[in-house]
Design an enzyme around this catalytic site. Structure first.
Site, short mmCIF file in Angstrom:
data_model
loop_
_atom_site.label_atom_id
_atom_site.label_comp_id
_atom_site.label_asym_id
_atom_site.label_seq_id
_atom_site.Cartn_x
_atom_site.Cartn_y
_atom_site.Cartn_z
N HIS A 73 7.98 -26.94 0.19
CA HIS A 73 7.36 -27.97 -0.26
C HIS A 73 6.06 -27.53 -1.23
CE1 HIS A 73 9.56 -31.05 1.96
NE2 HIS A 73 9.52 -30.11 3.05
N GLU A 125 0.75 -1.09 -0.15
CA GLU A 125 0.04 0.02 0.00
C GLU A 125 0.75 1.21 -0.04
OE1 GLU A 125 -3.93 -0.90 2.06
OE2 GLU A 125 -3.12 0.68 3.23
N LYS A 175 -13.15 1.74 -1.90
CA LYS A 175 -14.15 2.10 -0.76
C LYS A 175 -15.44 2.71 -1.34
CE LYS A 175 -11.40 2.39 3.27
NZ LYS A 175 -10.73 3.00 4.64
O1 PA5 Z 1 -3.52 1.43 6.17
C1 PA5 Z 1 -4.53 1.86 5.88
O2 PA5 Z 1 -4.87 3.16 5.95
C2 PA5 Z 1 -5.97 0.86 5.70
O3 PA5 Z 1 -5.64 -0.16 5.48
C3 PA5 Z 1 -6.90 1.40 6.66
O4 PA5 Z 1 -6.14 0.90 7.90
C4 PA5 Z 1 -7.94 0.75 6.21
O5 PA5 Z 1 -8.74 0.88 5.13
C5 PA5 Z 1 -9.09 0.77 7.28
O6 PA5 Z 1 -9.38 1.93 7.41
P1 PA5 Z 1 -9.97 2.65 8.91
O7 PA5 Z 1 -9.01 2.42 9.84
O8 PA5 Z 1 -10.51 3.90 8.33
O9 PA5 Z 1 -11.28 1.82 8.94
#
Ligand code: PA5
Length: 477
Positions: free
Chosen positions: A332, A303, A446
């Site tokens: 394996h 990410e 989202k």
């Molecule tokens: O790293 C990130 O920002 C995302 O993976 C969020 O943690 C994830 O989308 C969850 O978002 P939120 O904490 O707003 O529910």
């Protein structure tokens, strides 16, 4: 007050061995001294960027200060955890992505591998579950094994607008109502200081115990904030040890020279690997305890680095696909591909110098040499030999691989490891000149979910998606 003695801390120092990415071991497939030297300037620039911007909330770099600025929060968390441990049979985290992968990784790393099956007397704390999906079967079956009236739910969401987490919240609130208990007594929120729907819900319910996910800390960099510290404390994990380990790694990585800074060296190696077409990064811990560190890392790395624009607006499409493997299990399964398949991977081994248990292998079958040779060794010797053998096999096949060794798995070394990877990610992002800390691609998904489920304000997007993505039967067989 310092955490344990200096000698102890130094004995727990994580090391990075990168012999197996050099030409000395890999010949023409390895990196030369000259190539490392050519990276010096870029590495120093990345180091300077992180150093200059550390702690800046507006750049989402608040995570760098988490090892130092949470004394009061930790005291509060420990008090809450004591209460939760004495009152509840189960503790359930409701969250996803950065709000779930850290708690899962720490649970697996630092608790008994069959924690929930242990008798309460040995376990001492509540059973533990992290629900990081909206699989309808999983939710139903969670409710088959917990009694909501005897459970504490930790809803973790920075935005309070993530469909998955809020769906779980709605279902669980309803279950609590049906059980005739007060929601307030069974929920703890971890969310933004002021913004977001969990704050609104808390106000409506007359104030739910809440912890703050600080402004400048994004989800995937939040494990050392209350996101990870509260579940850890409920599990009886030494949260001060986690933070002390992170601070220790931060200090080690305060050196500008990549030869002395393991996070910077790791970022340099990965950057050079990506530049030479190694677009797949395999993380292979030789430890079940470290298995989900790979999942946590996969999000952090994917990410943060998977971006299509540089900070100055040029197209870039950078990043590396993280792959999770487990030693020895995946020897394996996947190692054949790593040894003989395309030259598109770099493997990071996570090794353990001293396992919590050595587990002797009983002698037997002496008249069957293929089996008998194992007796009298320990399982620790076997797993370490297989780890080394896999690194040698990959190296002989000219495959880039390097090893991060944890002296033993404990709260301090896990804190070190998390901070090492967070710094490595920040350095690598700086080398690519990208925004390491945003996630526009996640936000797009989202929003599409909101549109498909008919959320107000997303009507136009729904029409647009229906028009563009209604499947043509012609392409369905
Ligand atoms: O790293 C990130 O920002 C995302 O993976 C969020 O943690 C994830 O989308 C969850 O978002 P939120 O904490 O707003 O529910």
């Amino acid at each position: 007050m310092a955490y344990k003695s200096k000698d102890w801390r130094d004995s727990m120092r994580i090391t990075l061995d990168y012999n197996n990415v050099t030409d000395k071991i890999l010949g023409e497939k390895g990196f030369t001294k000259k190539q490392f030297k050519e990276m010096k300037g870029k590495a120093e620039q990345a180091f300077d960027f992180v150093k200059e911007n550390r702690g800046k909330d507006e750049l989402f770099m608040g995570w760098t200060e988490l090892p130092y600025n949470q004394k009061e929060i930790v005291a509060d968390i420990l008090a809450t955890a004591r209460e939760v441990r004495s009152k509840f049979e189960s503790f359930v985290v409701l969250g996803i992505g950065g709000s779930a992968l850290g708690p899962i990784a720490i649970f697996q790393a630092l608790c008994h591998l069959h924690y929930n099956e242990l008798p309460k007397k040995i376990r001492k704390g509540p059973k533990f579950y992290v629900e990081d999906n909206v699989d309808p079967v999983r939710m139903k079956e969670l409710l088959d094994v917990i009694d909501p009236a005897k459970t504490c739910f930790n809803v973790i969401s920075k935005s309070g607008a993530t469909s998955e987490t809020m769906t779980q919240y709605l279902i669980i609130s309803d279950e609590l109502k049906k059980a005739g208990v007060n929601i307030k007594d069974h929920m703890i929120f971890t969310t933004d200081a002021k913004k977001g729907n969990l704050n609104k819900i808390s106000a409506e319910l007359g104030g739910i115990k809440s912890y703050v996910l600080p402004d400048g800390v994004g989800g995937r960099f939040s494990e050392l904030s209350p996101v990870g510290l509260l579940p850890a404390a409920v599990l009886g994990i030494d949260v001060n040890g986690l933070l002390a380990g992170a601070a220790y790694m931060d200090k080690i990585c305060s050196k500008r020279s990549m030869d002395e800074n393991p996070a910077l060296m790791s970022a340099v190696i990965q950057y050079m690997a990506m530049q030479s077409g190694k677009n797949i990064g395999v993380m292979m811990p030789y430890s079940d305890n470290l298995k989900y560190i790979s999942d946590w890392y996969a999000q952090l790395w994917a990410e943060s680095l998977g971006k299509n624009k540089t900070l100055t607006g040029e197209d870039c499409n950078v990043g590396q696909t993280p792959v999770k493997a487990l030693g020895v299990t995946d020897q394996h399964s996947q190692v054949q591909l790593y040894t003989e398949g395309p030259f598109d991977k770099i493997v990071t081994f996570l090794s353990v110098a001293n396992y919590t248990h050595k587990t002797p292998i009983a002698k037997g079958c002496e008249n069957i040499p293929d089996v008998g040779f194992l007796g009298g060794h320990t399982m620790e010797e076997l797993i370490q030999a297989e780890n080394k053998a896999t690194a040698i096999a990959l190296s002989k096949a000219g495959r880039l691989n390097y090893t991060i060794t944890v002296p033993e798995v404990n709260a301090f070394t896990i804190g070190e490891l998390l901070f090492l990877f967070e710094l490595q990610t920040a350095y690598a992002g700086a080398m690519f000149n990208i925004n390491t800390f945003n996630q526009p691609g996640v936000e797009a998904g989202k929003k599409a979910t909101f549109a498909l489920l008919g959320k107000a304000g997303y009507e136009a997007m729904k029409v647009e998606l229906d028009e563009a993505f209604t499947p043509d039967d012609k392409y369905i067989v």
